[in-house]
Design an enzyme around this catalytic site. Sequence first.
Site, PDB file in Angstrom:
ATOM      1  N   GLU A 155       0.799  -1.219   0.000  1.00 55.60           N
ATOM      2  CA  GLU A 155       0.000   0.000   0.000  1.00 55.60           C
ATOM      3  C   GLU A 155       0.835   1.274   0.000  1.00 55.60           C
ATOM      4  O   GLU A 155       0.293   2.376  -0.156  1.00 55.60           O
ATOM      5  CB  GLU A 155      -0.940  -0.005   1.213  1.00 55.60           C
ATOM      6  CG  GLU A 155      -2.019  -1.081   1.130  1.00 55.60           C
ATOM      7  CD  GLU A 155      -2.961  -1.076   2.320  1.00 55.60           C
ATOM      8  OE1 GLU A 155      -2.682  -0.347   3.290  1.00 55.60           O
ATOM      9  OE2 GLU A 155      -3.973  -1.786   2.261  1.00 55.60           O
ATOM     10  N   GLU A 158       9.791 -22.082   6.767  1.00 62.03           N
ATOM     11  CA  GLU A 158      10.244 -21.299   7.913  1.00 62.03           C
ATOM     12  C   GLU A 158      11.642 -21.723   8.367  1.00 62.03           C
ATOM     13  O   GLU A 158      12.356 -20.945   9.000  1.00 62.03           O
ATOM     14  CB  GLU A 158       9.270 -21.460   9.085  1.00 62.03           C
ATOM     15  CG  GLU A 158       7.905 -20.843   8.845  1.00 62.03           C
ATOM     16  CD  GLU A 158       7.043 -20.855  10.093  1.00 62.03           C
ATOM     17  OE1 GLU A 158       7.545 -21.257  11.167  1.00 62.03           O
ATOM     18  OE2 GLU A 158       5.866 -20.471  10.000  1.00 62.03           O
TER      19      GLU A 158
END
Length: 298
Positions: A79, A110
């Site tokens: 954004e 991970e």
Amino acid sequence: MSFTESVSGSSRGLDQWDDAQILSLLAEGQARAVASVKEALPAVAKAAEALAQGLAQGGRIVYAGAGSSINIAVQDGAELPSTFGLERSRIAFVIAGGEASLFDIDAKAEDDTEAALAGIAALALTPADTVIALSASGATPFTLIAARAAKAAKATVIAIANNPKTPLLAVADHAILLATGPEVIVGSTRMGAGTAQKCALGLISTLAHIKLGAIYDGWMIRLQADNAKLRKRAERMVADIAKVDEAAAGKALAETDGHVAPAALICAGAKDVAAAEALLAKTNGNLRLALEHLAGFR
């Protein structure tokens, strides 16, 4: 001790409760998460200042992490161009499992420290770059190794974790502990921890861009007016800032290809687009200073 993996006594018998009781407890967990961010505001402020300094020097913002944490970080980073006008080329992501993991989380990734090293190496980081590494546990191998590699490359490292005294916080230049405590549902860190992470990220990126002049009186003056709603908002911005009507604001925006700051300066008395741009260049893009400078010569 990993508080995010601890059992909360308040959750005993949760699956036997009625809906209202369950939702009330979940909502309380969200409220605690936001409260934890307020406790961390001094560290958040220092991190935002460091990010602003790096961006002012032409550096990039890089988000690194795994699972829910990086999903939340991608939302923040994605954004920034439309909200603050930051070039997409100055935003990067180091994602455990790659972009596909944003839609189908790869839990095994991970632990892939080699991928973390490769992801950081590919960016060729500089001291002007800022890496924000997120891990609820503060010990996710992918995220920890990415942070260490970024630190070795002389980039500024901001670490966000939800457990104290963790390796990720120890490696950071700016460590932000969000003490959300045990999750209502053990290990469901997309809930309390995730809410706190999203809140902290929004505060860091917003404060940094306020410092960089992207906000004027609460208006996002560097937004990308790419649709009818945003074009109308841009007109309201220019009209409010320069104290003109929306018709005049729209005319100025047409001259500046939709860019709010130079349009506001034209409405405030700048001779033309070139003069407005020159004023902004003189004030490092700070519209308030440019308006003050213009007023001083009228």
